[in-house]
Design a protein around this motif. Structure first.
Motif, PDB file in Angstrom:
ATOM      1  N   GLN A 106       0.839  -1.196   0.000  1.00 25.96           N
ATOM      2  CA  GLN A 106       0.000   0.000   0.000  1.00 25.96           C
ATOM      3  C   GLN A 106       0.866   1.234   0.000  1.00 25.96           C
ATOM      4  OE1 GLN A 106      -2.726  -0.387   3.218  1.00 25.96           O
ATOM      5  NE2 GLN A 106      -3.932  -1.965   2.166  1.00 25.96           N
ATOM      6  N   PRO A 153      -3.646   5.116   1.466  1.00 25.14           N
ATOM      7  CA  PRO A 153      -4.238   4.016   0.702  1.00 25.14           C
ATOM      8  C   PRO A 153      -5.758   4.167   0.587  1.00 25.14           C
ATOM      9  CG  PRO A 153      -2.781   3.171   2.404  1.00 25.14           C
ATOM     10  CD  PRO A 153      -2.920   4.640   2.642  1.00 25.14           C
ATOM     11  N   ARG A 162      -7.528  -0.547  -2.222  1.00 23.99           N
ATOM     12  CA  ARG A 162      -6.734   0.289  -1.328  1.00 23.99           C
ATOM     13  C   ARG A 162      -5.532   0.906  -2.032  1.00 23.99           C
ATOM     14  NH1 ARG A 162      -8.735   2.107   2.852  1.00 23.99           N
ATOM     15  NH2 ARG A 162      -6.920   1.886   4.193  1.00 23.99           N
TER      16      ARG A 162
END
Lengths: 211, 241, 246
Positions: free
Chosen positions: A6, A33, A187
């Motif tokens: 992420q 994210p 994400r």
């Protein structure tokens, strides 16, 4: 996308000048994210420049870009950022003399990756069955779809889209919205540079570059 | 009457635009200068064996082997200058450089293009050389040596040309710039290459032995190594911002 | 202080030239002994040309590693001065060659090397003129001058071997002490001249760069603002400080 991939993006007072001409004044921003940020502003307000600076394609005149993949990772240098982002812009040209599929395969191979699912990727952007045509024969809408496929090639944690709906029909516009939504659900971090209000509405926040 | 006036208008416009892009003209001018210097150097550069007398030297300079050796390298240089620049210029003009910069490491880009250019140059040289020699009715005293000299020379030449092409691709006026930029850097290569070629063709070396050209091969080899190393080290600075 | 230094430099060089022609004895073994003193000026010019070339390459490296446009300006100025001194070297050498050996150009190895160096600088400036963006231009120039700096030293080894038949530069000249004195004086004088010209050009260029920067900063551009989309959709624009704190 697992947490180690992420992305956390921080811009600190980022600016760019060409001699006397100031293209971008100090921009500060933090994106985490799952966030989508629209970058809006008049023509010439520096939207494309901002995305290029983040992608590591341009060197900042002032300030810093800090992109970390993984919460506690070291920030990437320009070369790292170029590899880590998925970037699509109107001035991003792909090879006319290669077919759509050959283009995707080439850009994957040159990153050191295999691409077993090239067909699926082409289908995802609405180019199913057109993968064997030379890009020279593509319409502008088809080229734009291929650019999207290019941006998504390495399943990047950060997506930088500059006017993604340009030249696209209704189905194409929906495709862009869908892509952004998918990326957000996974994400990932998305930045969208656009003049179009509908496109801008895809973001959770808007960075307005000219007041 | 008006036809003349119209043609005259185009002529006047040409002069005006050429004057405003004088830079392009100076590149072409340097190209011409480079060509002349190359021809002069290739005809002047003497083999490492000594001449017996001035008359001897004058006579020998005009023998077919000497002429063939010089002409061959002039041909190779112009072929390279015309053909090896396209690789980077196209990327810049078509805009595909951006996608490549995002996907590939700088050294891989240069190496791939260099290998392609070397192959192209080798193929062209190995086709053109026999034809030139046939035209001039020269038979190489040592064909193996000739191939070696051309091979190692092409490797170094392609390296410098490929690298310089990356620089030229950034400029707006590109005609003649590749030759003008690369020529001064290639002088050691040409001197050794012409010399080695002349020796391979039998000039001052009727027996066709390898030893007269060993020094040339050394120079060509070290040049190639230096050129490739320098290119790999510096390419990233020009390819990425 | 600086003005005094400049006057001193001017007088030093003038004195050196006068000394060269008045004080030096005519050299034996030279075709026109009275012309020999030009050699005492020719050598120092060549030396300064090489110094300038090294500075140009070094500043090129500094730009590539530090990306400071001032380094690029310095590199360009050094290259221009190197070209100038190369030209002066060639001219003095040529004049001497005409007198001594009867021709302006003889393909002598050292002559050829300096000429090739001139060609490198000519190409350098043509390249610079062809690139508009200042940063791109600086990068391309820096890379070219360093690349040339790596490949040209080979000339010094290769050219003398291949053009040895044309070598005119004497290898066994015995200069007497007076010549050496003049050569030393001239070296110091010309180096001083080079340093002064380089410094002047650098200050001019750096001032230009600073001015550009100030102008760019003074431009009235509105600051970027961050807006949350929900409120924008409801029609009210609020200034949201939405930094995600970590």
């Amino acid at each position: 996308m697992d947490t180690s991939r992420q992305a956390f993006l921080t811009l600190e007072n980022l600016g760019k000048s060409y001699g006397v001409r100031r293209v971008l004044r100090g921009v500060s921003l933090a994106v985490g994210p799952g966030e989508v940020v629209s970058v809006t502003g008049r023509n010439g307000s520096g939207k494309s420049t901002l995305l290029k600076l983040i992608a590591g394609l341009l060197r900042p005149s002032q300030g810093e870009v800090s992109l970390q993949i993984g919460a506690n990772a070291k920030p990437l240098d320009a070369a790292g950022r170029r590899q880590a982002v998925g970037y699509a812009a109107p001035d991003l040209a792909l090879y006319d003399e290669l077919t759509g599929r050959e283009n995707l395969l080439f850009f994957a191979r040159v990153r050191g990756r295999r691409l077993p699912d090239a067909e699926r990727r082409l289908a995802d952007v609405g180019l199913a069955g057109r993968g064997n045509d030379l890009v020279r024969a593509y319409s502008s809408g088809m080229r734009q779809r291929l650019r999207l496929a290019f941006a998504l090639l390495a399943d990047p944690p950060v997506l930088l889209l500059d006017e993604p709906s340009l030249a696209l029909d209704e189905a194409g516009v929906a495709l862009v919205a869908q892509t952004v939504a998918r990326h957000k659900a996974a994400r990932g971090v998305t930045l969208l540079a656009t003049n179009d209000a509908g496109e801008a509405a895809l973001g959770d926040r808007a960075l307005v570059l000219d007041g | 009457m008006s036809w003349t006036a119209e043609a005259g208008a185009v002529f006047a416009k040409e002069l005006r635009t050429e004057w405003r892009t004088r830079v392009a003209l100076s590149a072409v001018g340097l190209f011409a200068l480079a060509s002349l210097t190359l021809i002069a150097l290739s005809f002047r550069g003497a083999p490492l064996t000594s001449f017996r007398s001035d008359a001897d030297r004058a006579l020998q300079l005009l023998t077919r082997e000497a002429v063939a050796g010089s002409l061959l390298w002039v041909l190779i240089f112009f072929t390279a200058a015309t053909g090896l620049g396209r690789t980077f210029v196209q990327e810049a003009e078509r805009g595909t450089a951006l996608a490549l910069r995002l996907s590939a490491r700088a050294t891989t880009v240069w190496t791939g293009k260099y290998a392609a250019n070397t192959l192209l140059l080798l193929v062209l040289t190995l086709i053109a050389a026999p034809i030139l020699l046939a035209i001039l009715e020269v038979r190489p005293a040592n064909a193996g040596l000739l191939v070696c000299v051309l091979l190692i020379g092409a490797v170094g030449l392609a390296a410098v040309m490929t690298f310089t092409a990356a620089l030229v691709a950034q400029a707006s006026a590109k005609s003649g710039l590749l030759a003008a930029l690369s020529f001064p850097l290639l002088v050691p290569l040409f001197l050794a290459g012409v010399n080695g070629t002349k020796a391979a063709l039998g000039f001052g070396n009727e027996a066709g032995r390898w030893t007269p050209a060993l020094a040339d091969l050394q120079v060509l080899g070290s040049y190639a190594v230096i050129a490739v190393t320098a290119s790999l080290l510096l390419f990233d600075f020009v390819w990425n911002d | 202080m600086a003005t005094v230094a400049k006057y001193l430099l001017g007088m030093w060089i003038a004195a050196t030239v006068v000394l060269a022609y008045r004080w030096l004895p005519p050299a034996e073994g030279f075709a026109v002994p009275e012309a020999a003193p030009i050699v005492a000026l020719h050598l120092p010019l060549a030396l300064v040309a090489i110094i300038a070339a090294v500075v140009a390459a070094a500043q090129g490296v500094r730009y590539l590693t530090g990306r400071n446009l001032a380094s690029d300006a310095r590199s360009k100025n050094a290259a221009a001065l190197a070209a100038l001194f190369c030209l002066l070297t060639t001219v003095t050498g040529s004049a001497f060659a005409r007198v001594q050996w009867g021709g302006y150009w003889n393909w002598d190895p050292k002559q050829t090397c300096i000429a090739i160096l001139l060609a490198v600088y000519a190409a350098y400036f043509v390249l610079r003129a062809g690139v508009d963006d200042p940063e791109k231009r600086a990068a391309v120039s820096g890379v070219y001058i360093v690349f040339a700096g790596i490949l040209t030293p080979m000339l010094g080894y290769v050219v003398p071997k291949y053009l040895a038949k044309f070598s005119l530069h004497p290898t066994n000249t015995q200069f007497d002490s007076r010549y050496w004195t003049v050569i030393l004086f001239a070296t110091l004088g010309f180096t001083g001249l080079y340093v002064w010209m380089q410094n002047l050009a650098n200050r001019f260029d750096v001032a230009g760069l600073v001015l550009q920067q100030r102008l760019a900063e003074a431009e009235e551009a509105p600051a970027p603002r961050l807006v949350t989309m929900a409120t924008a959709a409801s029609g009210a624009d609020t200034e949201a400080t939405a930094w995600t704190t970590r």
